[in-house]
Design a protein around this motif. Structure first.
Motif, PDB file in Angstrom:
ATOM      1  N   GLU A 125       0.832  -1.204   0.000  1.00 10.80           N
ATOM      2  CA  GLU A 125       0.000   0.000   0.000  1.00 10.80           C
ATOM      3  C   GLU A 125       0.869   1.258   0.000  1.00 10.80           C
ATOM      4  O   GLU A 125       0.586   2.230  -0.709  1.00 10.80           O
ATOM      5  N   GLU A 126       1.940   1.233   0.771  1.00  7.04           N
ATOM      6  CA  GLU A 126       2.818   2.400   0.816  1.00  7.04           C
ATOM      7  C   GLU A 126       3.634   2.533  -0.469  1.00  7.04           C
ATOM      8  O   GLU A 126       3.941   3.643  -0.907  1.00  7.04           O
ATOM      9  N   THR A 127       3.974   1.409  -1.080  1.00  6.71           N
ATOM     10  CA  THR A 127       4.641   1.454  -2.376  1.00  6.71           C
ATOM     11  C   THR A 127       3.731   2.091  -3.419  1.00  6.71           C
ATOM     12  O   THR A 127       4.186   2.874  -4.270  1.00  6.71           O
ATOM     13  N   LYS A 128       2.448   1.768  -3.349  1.00  8.42           N
ATOM     14  CA  LYS A 128       1.485   2.380  -4.264  1.00  8.42           C
ATOM     15  C   LYS A 128       1.500   3.901  -4.114  1.00  8.42           C
ATOM     16  O   LYS A 128       1.464   4.645  -5.101  1.00  8.42           O
ATOM     17  N   GLY A 129       1.575   4.368  -2.870  1.00 11.23           N
ATOM     18  CA  GLY A 129       1.652   5.809  -2.639  1.00 11.23           C
ATOM     19  C   GLY A 129       2.910   6.423  -3.218  1.00 11.23           C
ATOM     20  O   GLY A 129       2.870   7.503  -3.823  1.00 11.23           O
ATOM     21  N   ASP A 130       4.044   5.727  -3.065  1.00 17.47           N
ATOM     22  CA  ASP A 130       5.298   6.228  -3.626  1.00 17.47           C
ATOM     23  C   ASP A 130       5.213   6.334  -5.145  1.00 17.47           C
ATOM     24  O   ASP A 130       5.654   7.322  -5.748  1.00 17.47           O
ATOM     25  N   LEU A 131       4.652   5.301  -5.763  1.00 21.86           N
ATOM     26  CA  LEU A 131       4.531   5.303  -7.216  1.00 21.86           C
ATOM     27  C   LEU A 131       3.591   6.406  -7.693  1.00 21.86           C
ATOM     28  O   LEU A 131       3.823   7.016  -8.741  1.00 21.86           O
ATOM     29  N   SER A 132       2.565   6.674  -6.912  1.00 24.36           N
ATOM     30  CA  SER A 132       1.644   7.747  -7.274  1.00 24.36           C
ATOM     31  C   SER A 132       2.349   9.093  -7.275  1.00 24.36           C
ATOM     32  O   SER A 132       2.104   9.940  -8.133  1.00 24.36           O
ATOM     33  N   VAL A 133       3.233   9.290  -6.301  1.00 25.22           N
ATOM     34  CA  VAL A 133       3.997  10.539  -6.234  1.00 25.22           C
ATOM     35  C   VAL A 133       4.831  10.703  -7.504  1.00 25.22           C
ATOM     36  O   VAL A 133       4.885  11.784  -8.106  1.00 25.22           O
ATOM     37  N   VAL A 134       5.489   9.628  -7.920  1.00 23.75           N
ATOM     38  CA  VAL A 134       6.325   9.687  -9.111  1.00 23.75           C
ATOM     39  C   VAL A 134       5.497   9.923 -10.368  1.00 23.75           C
ATOM     40  O   VAL A 134       5.821  10.754 -11.211  1.00 23.75           O
ATOM     41  N   LEU A 135       4.385   9.186 -10.479  1.00 22.79           N
ATOM     42  CA  LEU A 135       3.573   9.269 -11.690  1.00 22.79           C
ATOM     43  C   LEU A 135       2.771  10.560 -11.785  1.00 22.79           C
ATOM     44  O   LEU A 135       2.452  11.012 -12.882  1.00 22.79           O
TER      45      LEU A 135
END
Length: 244
Positions: free
Chosen positions: A213-223
């Motif tokens: 779930e936290e990885t998803k948040g990190d990827l959202s920041v990048v994307l």
């Protein structure tokens, strides 16, 4: 030329240019386009058949199969899919698969893994800690997840984990564009390792879910940032080995 034909037709199929039910161009047309003999073309077609992309019948030619028949964990098919999909769409697809697979694998590993298997996961984490750069973090991160699947003692789960690592590499390379990737990644993986070491299936499952779930948040920041979008469009995909 054999590899080029497989790659070109494979990309046309997974990108949707050639849709399920469509017939591949005629042998005469393809032989002329690629300047190859019929035996070379037929060998390329056999490779596409083996990957589940086409169905070939005598006198009927080769027909594109439904996506449900494709061998999606085949390295070439997976590579073509990543090349043809928008980055955000691929990431969401991968995260969905990981949410189903990884928590269950971690829970099972916590129950059945040998001490040696747990030590192997711990070694991968130690290499993550020692990584001086985000680039150096990539391989031990992949090893950490792959070894959890192997620690289940289930050969099929280990195989799935190994095949997913091809796609996971793309995700990790993307998330490494986050400025705090190292600091964020280590405690999440440490929580999973600790649960495994304590033989705590529920803890391992929950720690894995939190990490995803936290990885998803990190990827959202990048994307979701202009720079992230640029990174997403130019991520180096040379780690894949396309058919040759």
């Amino acid at each position: 030329m054999h590899g080029r034909i497989v790659r070109d037709l494979g990309m046309r199929i997974v990108s949707g240019e050639l849709k399920p039910g469509d017939r591949l161009p005629s042998e005469a047309s393809l032989c002329a386009d690629y300047d190859v003999s019929r035996p070379v073309l037929r060998e390329a077609t056999r490779v596409l058949v083996a990957k589940g992309l086409v169905l070939s019948r005598q006198r009927a030619g080769a027909t594109v199969r439904a996506q449900s028949d494709w061998h999606l964990l085949d390295p070439d098919v997976l590579y073509w899919l990543i090349q043809s999909k928008p980055q955000g769409e691929f990431v969401e697809t991968l995260l969905t698969v990981r949410r189903i697979f990884e928590p269950a694998a971690a829970a099972l590993a916590a129950q059945v893994a040998s001490d040696a298997a747990i030590d192997g996961i711990a070694s991968a984490y130690a290499a993550m800690e020692a990584a001086p750069t985000p680039e150096a973090l990539l391989e031990p991160d992949l090893a950490f997840h792959r070894r959890i699947a192997e620690a289940t003692g289930n050969a099929l789960l280990a195989y799935i984990g190994n095949m997913l690592s091809l796609a996971l590499r793309e995700s990790i390379k993307l998330s490494s564009q986050h400025p705090d990737t190292h600091a964020l990644s280590l405690p999440r993986h440490k929580a999973i390792l600790t649960a495994l070491q304590h033989r705590d299936p529920l803890g391992a499952r929950q720690a894995t879910l939190v990490q995803l779930e936290e990885t998803k948040g990190d990827l959202s920041v990048v994307l979701d940032t202009p720079n992230g979008q640029n990174v997403a469009a130019t991520t180096d995909r040379s780690f894949f080995r396309p058919f040759s």
